[in-house]
Design a protein around this motif. Structure first.
Motif, PDB file in Angstrom:
ATOM      1  N   UNK A   1      -6.089  45.882  -8.362  1.00  0.00           N
ATOM      2  CA  UNK A   1      -7.517  46.177  -8.559  1.00  0.00           C
ATOM      3  C   UNK A   1      -8.392  44.990  -8.154  1.00  0.00           C
ATOM      4  N   UNK A   2      -7.946  43.785  -8.460  1.00  0.00           N
ATOM      5  CA  UNK A   2      -8.718  42.590  -8.106  1.00  0.00           C
ATOM      6  C   UNK A   2      -8.826  42.435  -6.589  1.00  0.00           C
ATOM      7  N   UNK A   3      -7.716  42.584  -5.897  1.00  0.00           N
ATOM      8  CA  UNK A   3      -7.738  42.467  -4.438  1.00  0.00           C
ATOM      9  C   UNK A   3      -8.639  43.561  -3.846  1.00  0.00           C
ATOM     10  N   UNK A   4      -8.529  44.779  -4.368  1.00  0.00           N
ATOM     11  CA  UNK A   4      -9.368  45.878  -3.879  1.00  0.00           C
ATOM     12  C   UNK A   4     -10.846  45.593  -4.087  1.00  0.00           C
ATOM     13  N   UNK A   5     -11.197  45.109  -5.262  1.00  0.00           N
ATOM     14  CA  UNK A   5     -12.618  44.849  -5.541  1.00  0.00           C
ATOM     15  C   UNK A   5     -13.140  43.697  -4.691  1.00  0.00           C
ATOM     16  N   UNK A   6     -12.309  42.686  -4.465  1.00  0.00           N
ATOM     17  CA  UNK A   6     -12.739  41.560  -3.639  1.00  0.00           C
ATOM     18  C   UNK A   6     -12.906  41.979  -2.174  1.00  0.00           C
ATOM     19  N   UNK A   7     -12.017  42.815  -1.683  1.00  0.00           N
ATOM     20  CA  UNK A   7     -12.173  43.321  -0.318  1.00  0.00           C
ATOM     21  C   UNK A   7     -13.410  44.206  -0.201  1.00  0.00           C
TER      22      UNK A   7
END
Length: 157
Positions: A41-47
């Motif tokens: 979720x963190x990687x998705x939100x940062x992207x």
């Protein structure tokens, strides 16, 4: 003469140890699943926060928002195609140090590396989630086995 049967005590102690290991497996599995999901979720939100869109001429997912592993991979691939087209097929290392296109190739290389880092992070997250499921299932299995009543030993004479 009275004989003492130590099998029952050992079995009860063994069951307790197996139950504890089973609980640890369940907890570890749950922690791994949560950690993998939070990382995903963190990687998705940062992207998503970067507002990157896959180029329309990409081999797949053209026009899609870069917010997952496949869209990040698609954008990295099309960046490479665009950079190679701009540099007549030469990579950063192949260009002369004084060539003004070297900066273009360098930026493309950095962007691709960043996107591939995201793809790797998604892969590691999926691996951790999968391992968490496996560890949790082993923990549950151990708890189930330990819950079974121990077989009564044969009477000794």
């Amino acid at each position: 003469m009275t004989t003492i049967d130590r099998t029952t005590t050992t079995s009860t102690t063994g069951n307790r140890a197996v139950r504890i290991v089973g609980i640890l497996g369940l907890v570890a599995g749950l922690v791994m699943i949560v950690a993998g999901a939070v990382t995903w979720a963190t990687v998705s939100s940062q992207l998503s926060a970067q507002n990157i869109t896959v180029s329309e001429d990409a081999a797949f997912l053209g026009g899609d928002v870069v917010d997952g592993p496949f869209s990040a991979y698609a954008q990295a691939q099309i960046i490479d195609e665009h950079a190679l087209a701009a540099t007549d097929g030469l990579t950063y290392a192949e260009l002369d140090r004084e060539d003004p296109l070297r900066d273009t190739a360098m930026n493309a290389s950095f962007l691709r590396a960043s996107l591939f880092t995201s793809v790797v992070a998604y892969g590691v997250s999926a691996l951790v989630i999968g391992l968490g499921v496996v560890v949790g299932v082993f923990g549950w299995s151990l708890r189930s086995l330990a819950a079974e009543p121990a077989a009564k030993p044969a009477a000794t004479a």
